[in-house]
Design a protein around this motif. Structure first.
Motif, PDB file in Angstrom:
ATOM      1  N   ASP A 243       0.789  -1.233   0.000  1.00 36.74           N
ATOM      2  CA  ASP A 243       0.000   0.000   0.000  1.00 36.74           C
ATOM      3  C   ASP A 243       0.826   1.292   0.000  1.00 36.74           C
ATOM      4  OD1 ASP A 243       0.967  -0.397   2.548  1.00 36.74           O
ATOM      5  OD2 ASP A 243      -0.959  -0.344   3.573  1.00 36.74           O
ATOM      6  N   HIS A 244       1.889   1.362   0.808  1.00 39.92           N
ATOM      7  CA  HIS A 244       2.573   2.639   1.025  1.00 39.92           C
ATOM      8  C   HIS A 244       3.353   3.141  -0.197  1.00 39.92           C
ATOM      9  CE1 HIS A 244       1.604   1.864   5.207  1.00 39.92           C
ATOM     10  NE2 HIS A 244       2.166   2.991   5.590  1.00 39.92           N
ATOM     11  N   SER A 245       4.145   2.241  -0.799  1.00 43.27           N
ATOM     12  CA  SER A 245       5.078   2.685  -1.845  1.00 43.27           C
ATOM     13  C   SER A 245       4.517   2.542  -3.245  1.00 43.27           C
ATOM     14  CB  SER A 245       6.365   1.846  -1.809  1.00 43.27           C
ATOM     15  OG  SER A 245       6.830   1.673  -0.512  1.00 43.27           O
TER      16      SER A 245
ATOM     17  N   GLY B  55      -5.603  -3.586  -0.586  1.00 40.07           N
ATOM     18  CA  GLY B  55      -5.956  -2.243  -0.158  1.00 40.07           C
ATOM     19  C   GLY B  55      -4.996  -1.775   0.914  1.00 40.07           C
ATOM     20  N   ILE B  56      -5.268  -0.582   1.448  1.00 39.14           N
ATOM     21  CA  ILE B  56      -4.460  -0.076   2.557  1.00 39.14           C
ATOM     22  C   ILE B  56      -4.609  -1.046   3.724  1.00 39.14           C
ATOM     23  CG2 ILE B  56      -4.086   1.854   4.144  1.00 39.14           C
ATOM     24  CD1 ILE B  56      -5.388   3.680   2.069  1.00 39.14           C
ATOM     25  N   VAL B  57      -3.532  -1.237   4.432  1.00 40.88           N
ATOM     26  CA  VAL B  57      -3.450  -2.270   5.474  1.00 40.88           C
ATOM     27  C   VAL B  57      -4.625  -2.197   6.481  1.00 40.88           C
ATOM     28  CG1 VAL B  57      -1.854  -0.912   6.919  1.00 40.88           C
ATOM     29  CG2 VAL B  57      -1.729  -3.406   6.960  1.00 40.88           C
ATOM     30  N   HIS B  58      -5.107  -0.999   6.781  1.00 39.48           N
ATOM     31  CA  HIS B  58      -6.201  -0.898   7.759  1.00 39.48           C
ATOM     32  C   HIS B  58      -7.580  -0.970   7.115  1.00 39.48           C
ATOM     33  CE1 HIS B  58      -2.896  -0.256  10.231  1.00 39.48           C
ATOM     34  NE2 HIS B  58      -2.634   0.944   9.758  1.00 39.48           N
TER      35      HIS B  58
ATOM     36  N   SER C  87       1.255   3.103  12.899  1.00 43.85           N
ATOM     37  CA  SER C  87       0.600   3.696  14.069  1.00 43.85           C
ATOM     38  C   SER C  87      -0.920   3.785  13.936  1.00 43.85           C
ATOM     39  CB  SER C  87       1.181   5.076  14.343  1.00 43.85           C
ATOM     40  OG  SER C  87       0.996   5.912  13.225  1.00 43.85           O
ATOM     41  N   HIS C  88      -1.440   3.777  12.713  1.00 38.46           N
ATOM     42  CA  HIS C  88      -2.893   3.901  12.561  1.00 38.46           C
ATOM     43  C   HIS C  88      -3.633   2.567  12.667  1.00 38.46           C
ATOM     44  CE1 HIS C  88      -1.475   7.793  11.111  1.00 38.46           C
ATOM     45  NE2 HIS C  88      -2.517   8.199  11.793  1.00 38.46           N
ATOM     46  N   THR C  89      -2.930   1.566  13.191  1.00 37.92           N
ATOM     47  CA  THR C  89      -3.559   0.281  13.494  1.00 37.92           C
ATOM     48  C   THR C  89      -4.743   0.470  14.445  1.00 37.92           C
ATOM     49  OG1 THR C  89      -1.389  -0.696  13.209  1.00 37.92           O
ATOM     50  CG2 THR C  89      -3.025  -2.078  14.267  1.00 37.92           C
TER      51      THR C  89
ATOM     52  N   SER D 111      -6.925   7.698   1.908  1.00 40.14           N
ATOM     53  CA  SER D 111      -6.203   7.237   3.104  1.00 40.14           C
ATOM     54  C   SER D 111      -7.045   6.294   3.964  1.00 40.14           C
ATOM     55  CB  SER D 111      -5.699   8.387   3.970  1.00 40.14           C
ATOM     56  OG  SER D 111      -6.698   8.808   4.882  1.00 40.14           O
ATOM     57  N   CYS D 112      -6.388   5.673   4.949  1.00 35.41           N
ATOM     58  CA  CYS D 112      -7.095   4.763   5.852  1.00 35.41           C
ATOM     59  C   CYS D 112      -7.978   5.520   6.826  1.00 35.41           C
ATOM     60  CB  CYS D 112      -6.114   3.865   6.598  1.00 35.41           C
ATOM     61  SG  CYS D 112      -5.012   4.761   7.686  1.00 35.41           S
ATOM     62  N   THR D 113      -7.877   6.846   6.830  1.00 40.49           N
ATOM     63  CA  THR D 113      -8.766   7.656   7.664  1.00 40.49           C
ATOM     64  C   THR D 113     -10.093   7.880   6.944  1.00 40.49           C
ATOM     65  OG1 THR D 113      -6.840   8.815   8.506  1.00 40.49           O
ATOM     66  CG2 THR D 113      -8.951   9.834   8.923  1.00 40.49           C
TER      67      THR D 113
ATOM     68  N   SER E  72      -6.628  12.966   5.062  1.00 37.22           N
ATOM     69  CA  SER E  72      -5.760  12.022   5.771  1.00 37.22           C
ATOM     70  C   SER E  72      -5.624  12.406   7.244  1.00 37.22           C
ATOM     71  CB  SER E  72      -4.411  11.950   5.058  1.00 37.22           C
ATOM     72  OG  SER E  72      -3.867  13.253   4.935  1.00 37.22           O
ATOM     73  N   ASN E  73      -4.551  12.011   7.882  1.00 38.44           N
ATOM     74  CA  ASN E  73      -4.504  12.093   9.350  1.00 38.44           C
ATOM     75  C   ASN E  73      -3.373  12.935   9.926  1.00 38.44           C
ATOM     76  OD1 ASN E  73      -2.299  10.235   8.875  1.00 38.44           O
ATOM     77  ND2 ASN E  73      -3.919   8.744   8.531  1.00 38.44           N
ATOM     78  N   ARG E  74      -2.419  13.352   9.106  1.00 40.75           N
ATOM     79  CA  ARG E  74      -1.290  14.108   9.673  1.00 40.75           C
ATOM     80  C   ARG E  74      -0.997  15.337   8.832  1.00 40.75           C
ATOM     81  NH1 ARG E  74       1.879   8.839  11.649  1.00 40.75           N
ATOM     82  NH2 ARG E  74       0.860   8.808  13.670  1.00 40.75           N
TER      83      ARG E  74
ATOM     84  N   GLY F  51       5.890  18.930   5.927  1.00 39.95           N
ATOM     85  CA  GLY F  51       6.514  18.082   4.913  1.00 39.95           C
ATOM     86  C   GLY F  51       5.893  16.716   4.719  1.00 39.95           C
ATOM     87  N   ARG F  52       4.842  16.392   5.460  1.00 34.86           N
ATOM     88  CA  ARG F  52       4.247  15.055   5.366  1.00 34.86           C
ATOM     89  C   ARG F  52       3.764  14.762   3.944  1.00 34.86           C
ATOM     90  NH1 ARG F  52       3.042  10.098   8.311  1.00 34.86           N
ATOM     91  NH2 ARG F  52       1.096   9.330   7.506  1.00 34.86           N
ATOM     92  N   GLN F  53       3.228  15.779   3.255  1.00 33.97           N
ATOM     93  CA  GLN F  53       2.675  15.548   1.913  1.00 33.97           C
ATOM     94  C   GLN F  53       3.586  16.082   0.823  1.00 33.97           C
ATOM     95  OE1 GLN F  53      -1.513  16.984   2.589  1.00 33.97           O
ATOM     96  NE2 GLN F  53      -1.932  14.828   2.129  1.00 33.97           N
TER      97      GLN F  53
HETATM   98  S1  SF4 Z   1      -1.926   6.499   7.742  1.00 35.60           S
HETATM   99 FE1  SF4 Z   1      -1.605   6.925   5.605  1.00 35.60          FE
HETATM  100  S2  SF4 Z   1       0.339   5.928   5.197  1.00 35.60           S
HETATM  101 FE2  SF4 Z   1      -0.410   5.034   7.093  1.00 35.60          FE
HETATM  102  S3  SF4 Z   1      -1.575   3.233   6.466  1.00 35.60           S
HETATM  103 FE3  SF4 Z   1      -3.003   4.937   6.563  1.00 35.60          FE
HETATM  104  S4  SF4 Z   1      -3.094   5.720   4.491  1.00 35.60           S
HETATM  105 FE4  SF4 Z   1      -1.255   4.482   4.646  1.00 35.60          FE
END
Ligand code: SF4
Lengths: 192, 466
Positions: free
Chosen positions: B64-66, B111-114, B134-136, B342-344, B424-426, B430-432
């Motif tokens: 998902d990430h890369s 899909g995204i891990v969460h 961390s968003h587990t 995003s997973c959010t 998204s969540n952060r 520089g996050r984006q």
């Molecule tokens: S917080 Fe962002 S980078 Fe982390 S799993 Fe969710 S969508 Fe992917």
């Protein structure tokens, strides 16, 4: 695992609070499959401009041999779970971070990599912030941080402390518990 | 003796060995999710020590990430770097080597891990779910104890299916009353973080409770739990109820004896006389659509208000970075780019909310908008409903599933100085992308801002139309 007993070194001060893991190592440097060589990315976007040139950030003028204790504002290491953050800090030349509080996952990751998070009172942090490059001793055996005439006790989770003092690997301890783990799984049914 | 919290009940179910003075508890993991970024070094440790993955059946991998979100050209995906492509290949190799199921590129369940744990019915109430991410905390929406771990711990879980853990403290966030019409789970979450501050949850597991939480769909509950980490809490939880069971029913990974599992899951709720280490109450009926204005998620205010003055919560340097003037209306801030995903907020409900605003409207001139579904399932469902067409007709881009601009590792990013309204969540510096200024918002607010070209909540757009 790398051991940690006592460390005497000068401090390097970053006064900001809430320094998050994206500052410590930006995400675009996480496409690695190793742990090594991350020092050059430590605080990359503070140390380098968008043109790739070094900035005049104090981090670029710090003495990497002599200043191995990072002193930082509250809530250091908040944000993501990336263990690349302690890997990068260690490779950059820090062996301990002193703050009033730490992100939970950062603290746990740091302890597993011989980077000691030292949680101090706001008063002690203020003293350290006021006098950068102070020589400080962090003594994990006595749970004390000392500088000048100042002494403060700090807490480290007992098991992590033991592992650090003895250079013991927690995975070995977990593997020793395999019979208990198997018994648990049997009790709990197939657990799938 | 006082009663037990949801957290206590879940903790007890999964403790292999109680905590002692000199050693944390050993906790058993029911679902271990892995992805390409935080797992390679853990597999390397296993190889060095000649260990096997102990429970591949309780481990699930995804990519998902890369991964690029543009479709492959001539069979090749445009990875940003060779290293990113190698990371993906390494995960594939590791999963094969250890017999771990991988939702690989091309798998209709990827899909995204969460996103994938819940979608496949692999996330269950009462379970411990961990992932090197961390968003587990997202999975806590099901009444699971779910938290992010570092790579060393990923190795521990691979090798033993367990990890050391000290028992955290508990914090209940009680929402009183019902939320107004335009207020979403994202707004509730930003309000909680603004109230608790960036580290108000540190050392705690949050339980979200009250009628406004009960009223949320599973999608909304996942959004709320997802953001727990932004207040420093490692986990957020919501007690399972009929909504939870209805979501899980019929999904691939639920227990064969679903009905008796349900009975057990429903018993996990917090007892009336349980005591929390900390409690806060939020008046849900007073909430409004929220946006962030600083460089941490707790720097959040209603979209209809003014940029706050620097003070205890906000530094002048945060406003400097964001190029915002204290006292200026938030609605006067021009927008360069909008990201929905995003997973959010990359679930079907989120895409519906954004599409509802965009239907029959256009993304403002000079604004670019990217919509990235969180999973293949979300993508399919959205396309079946024609949402992709709504986005494209409005002038937004519709992409392949992945983390995309949430973490900007895959090449999807803003340009230095650009202002991005993001679901998204952060909003860290520089996050984006280097120098990018991120404003966090709900999907409806993000879409409304895309249409207006300035930060707007949905009601402001509807007023304009009326
Ligand atoms: S917080 Fe962002 S980078 Fe982390 S799993 Fe969710 S969508 Fe992917």
């Amino acid at each position: 695992m790398e051991a940690f007993r006592t460390l005497t070194s000068r401090t390097f001060v970053l006064p900001q609070s809430n320094i998050d893991t994206d500052q410590i190592i930006p995400a675009r440097f996480l496409t690695t499959t190793g742990r090594e060589g991350l020092g050059k990315y430590c605080f990359h976007d503070w140390r380098y401009g968008q043109d790739g040139e070094k900035t005049d950030h104090p981090l670029n003028h710090s003495d990497r041999e002599a200043e191995r204790i990072l002193v930082a504002g509250d809530n250091f290491g908040c944000g993501s779970s990336r263990e690349h953050a302690p890997w990068a800090l260690k490779a950059f030349g820090f062996d301990a971070v002193v703050s009033t509080s730490f992100g939970d996952i950062f603290r746990s990751n740091a302890l597993k990599n011989g980077l000691l998070p030292v949680q101090v009172s706001p008063e002690t942090l203020t003293l350290l912030m006021e006098q950068p490059a102070t020589e400080v001793t962090i003594d994990l055996e006595d749970n004390e941080i000392r500088f000048g005439n100042h002494v403060e006790r700090f807490e480290t989770e007992a098991f992590a402390r033991l592992c650090l003092l003895e250079g013991k690997d927690p995975l070995g301890v977990l593997l020793d518990a395999l019979p208990e783990i198997e018994a648990f799984e049997q009790r709990a049914g197939s657990m799938s | 003796m006082s009663g037990k919290t949801l957290f206590d009940k879940v903790w007890e179910r999964n403790v292999v060995a109680e905590e002692r003075e000199d050693r944390p508890a050993i906790l058993h993991v029911g679902l271990h999710l892995i992805h390409e970024v935080t797992s390679p070094q853990a597999f390397a440790t296993l190889a060095e020590r000649k260990l096997k993955v102990r429970r591949p059946d309780l481990t699930l991998g995804t990519i998902d990430h890369s991964v690029p979100t543009l479709p492959a050209k001539e069979g090749r995906l445009a990875y940003t770097t060779k290293a990113a492509e190698e990371q993906v290949a390494r995960l594939r190799w590791n999963c094969q080597e250890h017999g771990i199921e991988l939702l690989d590129l091309g798998d209709p369940r990827r899909g995204i891990v969460h996103m994938v744990g819940p979608e496949l019915g692999r996330t269950h109430p009462g379970m411990v779910v961990v992932c090197g991410d961390s968003h587990t905390s997202t999975h806590g929406a099901f009444g699971a104890l779910a938290f992010g771990i570092g790579t060393t711990e990923v190795g521990h879980v691979l090798a033993t299916q367990c990890l050391f853990q000290r028992k955290p403290k508990t914090l209940r966030v009680q929402f009183e009353g019902e939320v107004p019409a335009d207020v979403t789970a994202k707004d509730m979450a930003l309000a909680v973080i603004a109230e608790l501050g960036m580290d108000g949850g540190t050392g705690h597991v949050i339980e979200y409770a009250g009628p406004a939480v009960r009223g949320l769909s599973m999608e909304g509950r996942m959004t709320l739990c997802n953001l727990s980490i932004e207040a420093g809490a490692r986990a957020g939880m919501i007690a399972p109820d009929a909504v939870t069971l209805a979501y899980l029913q019929g999904r691939e990974g639920v227990p064969a004896d679903f009905v008796s599992a349900c009975d057990e899951w429903l018993s996990l709720s917090t007892d009336e006389d349980a005591v929390f280490d900390k409690e806060i109450t939020i008046d849900a009926s007073a909430l409004q659509p929220m946006v962030t204005y600083g460089v941490s998620p707790h720097e959040a205010v209603p979209a209809s208000s003014l940029v706050p003055l620097p003070g205890d919560l906000t530094s002048a340097s945060a406003l400097d970075y964001m190029q915002l003037s204290a006292g200026a209306p938030i609605s006067s801030v021009p927008v360069d780019r909008v990201f929905v995903g995003s997973c959010t907020n990359g679930r079907i409900e989120d895409l519906r909310a954004a599409a509802a605003i965009l239907r029959g409207r256009k993304v403002a001139d000079g604004v670019t908008m990217l919509v990235v579904p969180g999973s293949e399932e979300v993508k399919r469902n959205a396309e079946a409903e024609g949402l992709d067409l709504v986005f494209k007709e409005a002038g937004a881009e519709w992409r392949e599933p992945g983390c995309s601009m949430c973490i900007a590792m895959n090449g999807d990013k803003g340009e230095p100085g650009q202002l991005v309204v993001s679901t998204s969540n952060r909003n860290f510096r520089g996050r984006q992308g280097e120098g990018v200024r991120t404003v966090l918002a709900s999907p409806a607010t993000a879409a409304a801002s895309a249409v207006a070209g300035f930060i707007r909540d949905a009601s402001a757009i509807r007023r304009r139309a009326a």
